[in-house]
Scaffold this active site. Structure first.
Site, PDB file in Angstrom:
ATOM      1  N   GLY A  42       0.802  -1.229   0.000  1.00 18.40           N
ATOM      2  CA  GLY A  42       0.000   0.000   0.000  1.00 18.40           C
ATOM      3  C   GLY A  42       0.827   1.266   0.000  1.00 18.40           C
ATOM      4  O   GLY A  42       0.354   2.333   0.393  1.00 18.40           O
ATOM      5  N   SER A  65       2.955  -3.283  -4.591  1.00 20.89           N
ATOM      6  CA  SER A  65       2.848  -4.628  -4.017  1.00 20.89           C
ATOM      7  C   SER A  65       1.729  -5.403  -4.704  1.00 20.89           C
ATOM      8  O   SER A  65       1.784  -6.630  -4.787  1.00 20.89           O
ATOM      9  CB  SER A  65       2.592  -4.555  -2.511  1.00 20.89           C
ATOM     10  OG  SER A  65       1.290  -4.069  -2.236  1.00 20.89           O
ATOM     11  N   ASP A 117       2.160  -0.938 -13.941  1.00 24.46           N
ATOM     12  CA  ASP A 117       2.699  -1.715 -12.825  1.00 24.46           C
ATOM     13  C   ASP A 117       2.923  -3.173 -13.221  1.00 24.46           C
ATOM     14  O   ASP A 117       3.967  -3.762 -12.941  1.00 24.46           O
ATOM     15  CB  ASP A 117       1.746  -1.662 -11.625  1.00 24.46           C
ATOM     16  CG  ASP A 117       1.619  -0.265 -11.047  1.00 24.46           C
ATOM     17  OD1 ASP A 117       2.381   0.624 -11.486  1.00 24.46           O
ATOM     18  OD2 ASP A 117       0.770  -0.072 -10.165  1.00 24.46           O
ATOM     19  N   GLY A 143       2.542   2.633  -2.719  1.00 22.55           N
ATOM     20  CA  GLY A 143       2.799   3.226  -4.025  1.00 22.55           C
ATOM     21  C   GLY A 143       3.952   2.556  -4.752  1.00 22.55           C
ATOM     22  O   GLY A 143       4.450   3.086  -5.746  1.00 22.55           O
ATOM     23  N   LEU A 144       4.396   1.387  -4.256  1.00 24.04           N
ATOM     24  CA  LEU A 144       5.516   0.673  -4.880  1.00 24.04           C
ATOM     25  C   LEU A 144       5.048  -0.634  -5.505  1.00 24.04           C
ATOM     26  O   LEU A 144       5.825  -1.521  -5.798  1.00 24.04           O
ATOM     27  CB  LEU A 144       6.639   0.461  -3.857  1.00 24.04           C
ATOM     28  CG  LEU A 144       7.166   1.779  -3.267  1.00 24.04           C
ATOM     29  CD1 LEU A 144       8.146   1.509  -2.133  1.00 24.04           C
ATOM     30  CD2 LEU A 144       7.802   2.657  -4.344  1.00 24.04           C
TER      31      LEU A 144
HETATM   32  P1  ADP Z   1       0.421  -0.844  -3.790  1.00 23.87           P
HETATM   33  O1  ADP Z   1       0.281  -1.647  -5.046  1.00 23.87           O
HETATM   34  O2  ADP Z   1       0.897   0.547  -4.030  1.00 23.87           O
HETATM   35  O3  ADP Z   1       1.235  -1.509  -2.730  1.00 23.87           O
HETATM   36  P2  ADP Z   1      -2.421  -1.335  -3.709  1.00 23.87           P
HETATM   37  O4  ADP Z   1      -3.514  -0.718  -2.905  1.00 23.87           O
HETATM   38  O5  ADP Z   1      -2.514  -1.282  -5.183  1.00 23.87           O
HETATM   39  O6  ADP Z   1      -1.043  -0.674  -3.194  1.00 23.87           O
HETATM   40  O7  ADP Z   1      -2.265  -2.845  -3.309  1.00 23.87           O
HETATM   41  C1  ADP Z   1      -2.177  -3.195  -1.945  1.00 23.87           C
HETATM   42  C2  ADP Z   1      -3.047  -4.421  -1.701  1.00 23.87           C
HETATM   43  O8  ADP Z   1      -2.483  -5.563  -2.373  1.00 23.87           O
HETATM   44  C3  ADP Z   1      -3.109  -4.811  -0.258  1.00 23.87           C
HETATM   45  O9  ADP Z   1      -4.156  -4.120   0.396  1.00 23.87           O
HETATM   46  C4  ADP Z   1      -3.395  -6.294  -0.323  1.00 23.87           C
HETATM   47  O10 ADP Z   1      -4.775  -6.515  -0.531  1.00 23.87           O
HETATM   48  C5  ADP Z   1      -2.668  -6.715  -1.596  1.00 23.87           C
HETATM   49  N1  ADP Z   1      -1.324  -7.245  -1.285  1.00 23.87           N
HETATM   50  C6  ADP Z   1      -0.156  -6.823  -1.774  1.00 23.87           C
HETATM   51  N2  ADP Z   1       0.876  -7.562  -1.298  1.00 23.87           N
HETATM   52  C7  ADP Z   1       0.342  -8.493  -0.496  1.00 23.87           C
HETATM   53  C8  ADP Z   1       0.866  -9.564   0.291  1.00 23.87           C
HETATM   54  N3  ADP Z   1       2.177  -9.815   0.337  1.00 23.87           N
HETATM   55  N4  ADP Z   1      -0.008 -10.313   0.993  1.00 23.87           N
HETATM   56  C9  ADP Z   1      -1.326 -10.072   0.961  1.00 23.87           C
HETATM   57  N5  ADP Z   1      -1.871  -9.088   0.252  1.00 23.87           N
HETATM   58  C10 ADP Z   1      -1.071  -8.284  -0.480  1.00 23.87           C
HETATM   59 MG    MG Z   2      -1.061  -1.291  -6.637  1.00 24.97          MG
END
Ligand code: ADP
Ligand code: MG
Length: 371
Positions: free
Chosen positions: A116, A121, A166, A118-119
């Site tokens: 969450g 995930s 992304d 902005g990188l």
């Molecule tokens: P960003 O991509 O910038 O990190 P996003 O809001 O697009 O933020 O994505 C974050 C969401 O992705 C989290 O709320 C979760 O639902 C999911 N997520 C990402 N990495 C994981 C992880 N390692 N385990 C579980 N959920 C994840």
């Molecule tokens: Mg994202």
């Protein structure tokens, strides 16, 4: 505990495949991808790992090291649950729609990409999972097709109206070059990072999920402006089009950001090729002003973080990176200054705003979680 041991403890058998995919930092070019425009992201050393094994039935069991609890659903029964399982369900739903033959599986994911922030995930998770499923079920799609499946998962079942940057960089990028992407043609060009560039990435401590950003509102504004200007996407608007100024509300500024940001991406490619860091830094600074003033996706805390970075004499430039409304900043300095700048800026920011930043780049041994 290792990932392998965690999987085995969870599912009482070893994983059959173990894969990973990186997070990313966008050097420049934000909010251009869903306008058919240009972006210049870089893969991070931080990665999301996915371990999988086949099941005999049609169920998916999923666990994440980042989120407590076991999750489960049946293939074909994917429905939005407003939690991280949606990324898994989104992926299996697009594979089914694409007639890719999969069966049930057990999944364990673990990540050192800050979630969450902005990188990306989210794309790291989607791409890692798709890599794992491709290996487990011997599916036949290439890395670009994989990125497009991941993108459909996120815009589909997850319901995030994101562009394709992304997923493409998490699937095809590397740590040593910026990946220039024309998001309309999907043409890619690897632009090596000059040895004289030191990159710093600091997460602000403001989770963009929790700040309830207007990402979807910005996207709708762009679509409205494109319709009024009678173009397919804002990519197609000329900078000197006299109709831009006559658009209603904040649309002239939104359009100006997209057009000027596309131009800055092209200029940043030239600056990287020429190893012209003052020029690159000026482009990062201009991008931040545009995101803050024209596109209105920054926050006071992020502006403070950028300003603190820019106050450092060794910094060429700095900007908000990613979707905005929180998240991270990217700072250009020299390699021998990167560690000092990262620590000094993160400390000054923590003192000034009372949040807990996290240095993501350079990777510091004792400094990942607290400044
Ligand atoms: P960003 O991509 O910038 O990190 P996003 O809001 O697009 O933020 O994505 C974050 C969401 O992705 C989290 O709320 C979760 O639902 C999911 N997520 C990402 N990495 C994981 C992880 N390692 N385990 C579980 N959920 C994840
Ligand atoms: Mg994202």
């Amino acid at each position: 505990m290792t990932d392998h041991a965690a999987f085995t403890a969870c599912y009482r058998r070893p994983p059959a495949v173990a894969v990973s995919a990186p997070g990313r930092v966008n050097l420049i070019g934000d909010h251009t991808d869903y306008n058919g425009g240009l972006v210049l992201p870089i893969a991070l050393p931080q990665r999301t790992r996915a371990l999988l094994a086949r099941r005999a039935d049609r169920r998916v069991q999923a666990r994440s090291a980042q989120v407590p609890g076991d999750m489960s659903y049946k293939l074909g029964d994917e429905r939005r649950a407003a939690c991280w399982l949606d990324y898994v369900q989104g992926v299996t739903a697009v594979l089914a729609a694409d007639r890719q033959p999969i069966a049930g599986f057990d999944l364990f994911v673990a990540s050192d990409v800050p979630v969450g922030s902005g990188l990306s995930s989210s794309a790291a998770l989607e791409v890692a999972l798709l890599r794992g499923l491709r290996a487990l079920f011997r599916l036949e799609f290439d890395d670009t097709a994989l990125a497009l499946l991941a993108h459909r998962a996120e815009t589909g079942l997850v319901g995030a109206p994101v562009g394709v940057m992304d997923q493409l960089v998490c699937s095809r990028g590397d740590e040593h070059s910026a990946l220039f992407i024309d998001t309309r043609s999907l043409a890619l060009r690897r632009v090596p990072l000059p040895a004289s560039l030191g990159l710093v990435v600091i997460y602000s401590g403001l989770d963009h999920r929790l700040t309830g950003g207007d990402y979807g509102v910005r996207r709708a504004e762009c679509e409205q402006a494109a319709a009024l200007l009678e173009v397919r996407q804002l990519r197609d608007v000329a900078a000197d089009d006299p109709r831009i100024a006559a658009l209603p509300d904040a649309l002239p500024q939104r359009v100006r950001h997209v057009i000027s940001e596309n131009a800055r991406v092209l200029a940043a490619v030239d600056a990287l090729v020429a190893a012209d860091l003052p020029r690159l830094g000026a482009l990062l600074d201009a991008s931040h002003r545009s995101l803050r003033d024209d596109y209105a996706v920054s926050l006071p805390e992020i502006d403070r973080l950028v300003d603190l970075a820019r106050d450092d004499a060794a910094v060429f430039g700095a900007r908000l990176t990613g979707g905005g409304f929180g998240g991270s900043v990217v700072i250009a300095t020299s390699p021998d200054q990167a560690e000092r700048v990262a620590v000094a800026v993160a400390r000054a920011y923590a003192d000034a705003v009372g949040l807990t930043p996290r240095v993501v780049l350079p990777r510091l041994r004792d400094f990942e979680s607290r400044p």
